[in-house]
Motif scaffolding. Sequence first.
Motif, PDB file in Angstrom:
ATOM      1  N   ASP A 111      -2.669 -72.272  26.749  1.00  0.00           N
ATOM      2  CA  ASP A 111      -3.399 -71.072  26.341  1.00  0.00           C
ATOM      3  C   ASP A 111      -2.478 -70.175  25.515  1.00  0.00           C
ATOM      4  OD1 ASP A 111      -5.361 -69.126  26.111  1.00  0.00           O
ATOM      5  OD2 ASP A 111      -4.881 -68.205  28.048  1.00  0.00           O
ATOM      6  N   PRO A 112      -2.080 -70.627  24.340  1.00  0.00           N
ATOM      7  CA  PRO A 112      -1.131 -69.839  23.550  1.00  0.00           C
ATOM      8  C   PRO A 112      -1.709 -68.483  23.149  1.00  0.00           C
ATOM      9  CG  PRO A 112      -2.049 -71.613  22.229  1.00  0.00           C
ATOM     10  CD  PRO A 112      -2.491 -71.855  23.636  1.00  0.00           C
ATOM     11  N   ASP A 113      -0.856 -67.495  23.136  1.00  0.00           N
ATOM     12  CA  ASP A 113      -1.256 -66.157  22.697  1.00  0.00           C
ATOM     13  C   ASP A 113      -1.767 -66.259  21.261  1.00  0.00           C
ATOM     14  OD1 ASP A 113      -1.328 -63.520  21.719  1.00  0.00           O
ATOM     15  OD2 ASP A 113       0.349 -62.904  22.988  1.00  0.00           O
ATOM     16  N   ALA A 115      -1.568 -64.369  19.002  1.00  0.00           N
ATOM     17  CA  ALA A 115      -0.571 -63.833  18.064  1.00  0.00           C
ATOM     18  C   ALA A 115       0.302 -64.945  17.497  1.00  0.00           C
ATOM     19  CB  ALA A 115       0.305 -62.791  18.762  1.00  0.00           C
ATOM     20  N   THR A 116       0.418 -66.072  18.223  1.00  0.00           N
ATOM     21  CA  THR A 116       1.261 -67.173  17.742  1.00  0.00           C
ATOM     22  C   THR A 116       0.638 -67.898  16.553  1.00  0.00           C
ATOM     23  OG1 THR A 116       0.307 -68.704  19.360  1.00  0.00           O
ATOM     24  CG2 THR A 116       2.321 -67.540  20.001  1.00  0.00           C
ATOM     25  N   TYR A 117      -0.643 -67.707  16.356  1.00  0.00           N
ATOM     26  CA  TYR A 117      -1.277 -68.209  15.130  1.00  0.00           C
ATOM     27  C   TYR A 117      -1.979 -67.049  14.402  1.00  0.00           C
ATOM     28  CZ  TYR A 117      -5.132 -68.826  18.554  1.00  0.00           C
ATOM     29  OH  TYR A 117      -6.051 -68.654  19.559  1.00  0.00           O
ATOM     30  N   GLY A 118      -1.310 -65.917  14.451  1.00  0.00           N
ATOM     31  CA  GLY A 118      -1.869 -64.709  13.834  1.00  0.00           C
ATOM     32  C   GLY A 118      -2.088 -64.841  12.342  1.00  0.00           C
ATOM     33  N   HIS A 119      -1.269 -65.687  11.684  1.00  0.00           N
ATOM     34  CA  HIS A 119      -1.455 -65.841  10.234  1.00  0.00           C
ATOM     35  C   HIS A 119      -2.772 -66.539   9.921  1.00  0.00           C
ATOM     36  CE1 HIS A 119       0.387 -69.579  11.598  1.00  0.00           C
ATOM     37  NE2 HIS A 119       0.051 -70.172  10.461  1.00  0.00           N
ATOM     38  N   ILE A 120      -3.263 -67.405  10.825  1.00  0.00           N
ATOM     39  CA  ILE A 120      -4.556 -68.041  10.605  1.00  0.00           C
ATOM     40  C   ILE A 120      -5.685 -67.021  10.775  1.00  0.00           C
ATOM     41  CG2 ILE A 120      -6.131 -69.883  11.310  1.00  0.00           C
ATOM     42  CD1 ILE A 120      -3.495 -70.831  10.046  1.00  0.00           C
ATOM     43  N   ARG A 121      -5.560 -66.175  11.771  1.00  0.00           N
ATOM     44  CA  ARG A 121      -6.562 -65.121  11.974  1.00  0.00           C
ATOM     45  C   ARG A 121      -6.572 -64.157  10.788  1.00  0.00           C
ATOM     46  NH1 ARG A 121      -6.143 -62.386  17.629  1.00  0.00           N
ATOM     47  NH2 ARG A 121      -8.374 -62.068  17.196  1.00  0.00           N
ATOM     48  N   ALA A 122      -5.384 -63.821  10.309  1.00  0.00           N
ATOM     49  CA  ALA A 122      -5.300 -62.929   9.144  1.00  0.00           C
ATOM     50  C   ALA A 122      -5.865 -63.606   7.901  1.00  0.00           C
ATOM     51  CB  ALA A 122      -3.849 -62.513   8.906  1.00  0.00           C
ATOM     52  N   LEU A 123      -5.623 -64.916   7.776  1.00  0.00           N
ATOM     53  CA  LEU A 123      -6.170 -65.670   6.651  1.00  0.00           C
ATOM     54  C   LEU A 123      -7.695 -65.637   6.684  1.00  0.00           C
ATOM     55  CD1 LEU A 123      -6.045 -67.741   4.315  1.00  0.00           C
ATOM     56  CD2 LEU A 123      -5.792 -69.530   6.061  1.00  0.00           C
ATOM     57  N   LEU A 124      -8.275 -65.861   7.847  1.00  0.00           N
ATOM     58  CA  LEU A 124      -9.728 -65.822   7.982  1.00  0.00           C
ATOM     59  C   LEU A 124     -10.277 -64.464   7.552  1.00  0.00           C
ATOM     60  CD1 LEU A 124     -12.506 -66.788   8.943  1.00  0.00           C
ATOM     61  CD2 LEU A 124     -11.776 -66.341  11.293  1.00  0.00           C
ATOM     62  N   GLN A 125      -9.647 -63.404   8.017  1.00  0.00           N
ATOM     63  CA  GLN A 125     -10.123 -62.065   7.645  1.00  0.00           C
ATOM     64  C   GLN A 125      -9.953 -61.796   6.161  1.00  0.00           C
ATOM     65  OE1 GLN A 125     -11.979 -60.326   9.684  1.00  0.00           O
ATOM     66  NE2 GLN A 125     -11.626 -62.006  11.136  1.00  0.00           N
ATOM     67  N   ARG A 126      -8.848 -62.266   5.606  1.00  0.00           N
ATOM     68  CA  ARG A 126      -8.597 -62.039   4.175  1.00  0.00           C
ATOM     69  C   ARG A 126      -9.634 -62.771   3.329  1.00  0.00           C
ATOM     70  NH1 ARG A 126      -8.404 -60.718  -0.082  1.00  0.00           N
ATOM     71  NH2 ARG A 126      -6.711 -60.485  -1.601  1.00  0.00           N
ATOM     72  N   VAL A 127      -9.930 -64.017   3.680  1.00  0.00           N
ATOM     73  CA  VAL A 127     -10.911 -64.803   2.925  1.00  0.00           C
ATOM     74  C   VAL A 127     -12.303 -64.212   3.076  1.00  0.00           C
ATOM     75  CG1 VAL A 127     -12.043 -67.065   2.782  1.00  0.00           C
ATOM     76  CG2 VAL A 127      -9.541 -66.910   2.933  1.00  0.00           C
ATOM     77  N   ARG A 128     -12.658 -63.826   4.293  1.00  0.00           N
ATOM     78  CA  ARG A 128     -13.969 -63.196   4.505  1.00  0.00           C
ATOM     79  C   ARG A 128     -14.099 -61.921   3.687  1.00  0.00           C
ATOM     80  NH1 ARG A 128     -17.558 -63.780   8.298  1.00  0.00           N
ATOM     81  NH2 ARG A 128     -17.654 -61.531   8.623  1.00  0.00           N
TER      82      ARG A 128
END
Length: 337
Positions: A111-113, A115-128
């Motif tokens: 169950d990784p935090d 935040a450890t893949y925060g760049h993917i979450r930020a990428l999703l928001q940026r593309v959206r």
Amino acid sequence: MSQEHLLVRAARGEAVERPPVWAMRQAGRWDPEFQRIRAGKSFFEFSEDVEAAALASLAPKRFGVDGIILFYDITTLPFAMGLPFELKPGAGPVPHQPIRTMKDVDRLSADPDPATYGHIRALLQRVRSELRGALPVLAFAGGPFTVPTYCIGTGKDVAATRRFAGEHPAVWNALLEKLSTATIGFLNTLLADEADAYQLFDSWAGMLAESEYEAWAQPFHQAIFAGAAGSPRILFVKEGPYLDKMCSSGAEVISLGRRHDLAAARRDYPHLVFQGNVDEEVLRTGTPKQVAEATQACVRAGGGQRHIINLNHGVDKGTPVANFETYIRAAQGRSSQ
């Protein structure tokens, strides 16, 4: 807005005005614009640069694709779980310390935090944000057989994977379980962040014997699709030989290869949506006329409904841009320019 997207409606089996089209690896080395954006960066340096990865993800928009898939790698998740990778030319993703023992598995977080893949979450928001609702955004994860093969350092060498599983069955099975659990959490995070759909890439599972598929792939596909629901789910197994099992995975959309008869699949499984199955080799080696003919044949086999046009595999790095342009135009019924 996502409820109105052509691709999302088709994936849900709703009536559509035409089948949508996109392509695996539509953001990739075949595209000069992608190469310009990458600017010589190493793969992981590039994919972790949110602005650059967003530009790369969005580059296919100019061709008229009906969906944008985010640009990152299937090893993003095991990296977040505590297993670093590097991408080696000719070898693909290679772990710094391949999984060998139960202690190695125990060190991975199920169950990784986020935040450890925060760049993917930020990428999703940026593309959206950049799309402003114009197109749906697809997330993805590596499949429960394919990702573990990279974690033990065997990759697509299925014989080597079989040897490892035979010699270390407890370690192998614990790794499959832990990665499956983590994949559910990863995908649910991206769905909560408003990804419109996701694809599970279990590329190498198509090389398994049926009994192996039933042990190492099918139950984990079912667990992941049951555990990460609420948006359309797509299963991709490269040239998967066990269509009946793929169709009972729980995914709404099943991606087909060139070995499959699209029209027959639609007849035999009318409740499902199928994706594919233009041969990527035609895009790589054919003329624009041949690409158009192959794409039009796929459209006819799909019958116009419950069909998402895609390839049997990803766009190859040697594919001419003109052929990709022809593929999209032909899928959408647009004449050549």
